[in-house]
Write a protein that holds these residues in place. Structure first.
Motif, mmCIF file in Angstrom:
data_model
loop_
_atom_site.group_PDB
_atom_site.id
_atom_site.type_symbol
_atom_site.label_atom_id
_atom_site.label_comp_id
_atom_site.label_asym_id
_atom_site.label_seq_id
_atom_site.Cartn_x
_atom_site.Cartn_y
_atom_site.Cartn_z
ATOM 1 N N PRO A 67 56.338 103.655 44.518
ATOM 2 C CA PRO A 67 56.917 102.864 43.438
ATOM 3 C C PRO A 67 56.678 101.362 43.542
ATOM 4 N N ALA A 71 52.364 101.877 38.434
ATOM 5 C CA ALA A 71 52.609 103.241 37.945
ATOM 6 C C ALA A 71 51.440 103.754 37.123
ATOM 7 N N TYR A 116 59.529 102.778 37.316
ATOM 8 C CA TYR A 116 58.249 103.343 37.752
ATOM 9 C C TYR A 116 58.191 104.837 37.421
#
Length: 311
Positions: A67, A71, A116
């Motif tokens: 994360p 993303a 994310y």
């Protein structure tokens, strides 16, 4: 008693499997690691997934999340890895868990981790329309708000030797981390017998799982309990409140819902996921505690309308 089905998941740590024998033993599904981060791909993924599909098991793949990276790039890595093998009935999973030293979470807040996850899921759903996308994640991640509301859960929790066979898992109570009910429970990585693999119990029968896995394109055509609020006149552009279809069109135009989702007069889970994605994309709504809220209010609708159409 809840119907269940049995499955396993594998990665490069597992050798080649006799998938036909697994199916004869009663397995209904299997998932293989496909990718990790922005560029890494599991070297045994192709061999594993080909065997899973050839045996006629419900097949799926997962991506190990970082994360604190991008993303979109991570989703692109997964999509490119899986695309040759994915199709109707294929399941997609984001593996959202911290390394023991938390290096893949370092520097990120709970809201950023959740954002994310939303972005990765939206990208996967766009790439594989009508196919199911869920999250593999821990009790700690769920408790800390890393998991988007409504996400399908594949949940790891190991009771030890008390539950290290499928029969024991079937007899045990279904886990409920933070009050949520996972679809799949990964209950051991060290089964009492057989090869060392992660063993999983799905809370659907094998036939129900196969039907469910065929996709959710029609999910928003089913009535759901959520009803949008009544908006006072003058607070929303054009009309007092948006119909479900009007809202869906704005979400698509704004990039918060895949354009492939069929229009529907009902506020189903895809519409609610789009509203959650919209809330997560804007700091003022996250700050107001709306990052998990599937209901769009009049001010939110006005903001979404401006974002979608006033360009």
């Amino acid at each position: 008693m809840t119907s269940t089905s049995r499955g396993i998941d594998v990665s490069a740590y597992q050798p080649a499997q006799d998938w036909a024998a697994h199916k004869r033993s009663g397995l209904a599904f299997a998932f293989a690691k496909a990718s990790e981060g922005q560029i890494s791909r599991d070297p045994k993924f192709a061999a594993h997934v080909k065997g899973i599909k050839a045996a006629g098991l419900v097949a799926g793949a997962y991506h190990f999340a970082w994360p604190n990276q991008d993303a979109a790039k991570e989703a692109a890595n997964y999509i490119a890895t899986v695309k040759p093998y994915a199709g109707a009935g294929f399941l997609h999973w984001l593996d959202l868990e911290a390394y023991s030293d938390r290096r893949n979470y370092r520097g990120r807040t709970a809201e950023q981790i959740r954002a994310y996850a939303v972005a990765w899921i939206v990208a996967a759903q766009k790439a594989f329309p009508g196919q199911r996308v869920g999250i593999y994640t821990s009790a700690d991640d769920i408790a800390h708000g890393h998991v988007p509301a409504g996400a399908t859960l594949w949940y790891p929790a190991y009771p030890g030797s008390r539950v290290d066979t499928f029969a024991e898992a079937e007899a045990a109570a279904r886990p409920t981390p933070s009050g949520r009910k996972p679809l799949i429970w990964q209950f051991t990585s060290t089964p009492a017998s057989g090869p060392r693999v992660d063993s999983n119990l799905c809370y659907m029968s094998a036939s129900a799982l196969r039907t469910w896995a065929k996709g959710d394109a029609a999910e928003d055509d089913k009535p759901h309990a959520y009803t949008p609020p009544a908006f006072p006149e003058g607070l929303a552009p054009g009309k007092a409140k948006p119909s479900a279809v009007t809202l869906q069109r704005a979400l698509k135009q704004g990039g918060f819902m895949a354009k492939s989702v069929p229009e529907s007069p009902n506020y189903g889970p895809k519409t609610q996921a789009g509203v959650i994605a919209f809330h997560n994309a804007h700091p003022q709504y996250r700050a107001a505690g709306k990052s998990k809220d599937p209901a769009i209010g009049p001010k939110g609708w006005a903001a979404l309308h401006r974002l979608a159409y006033d360009k």
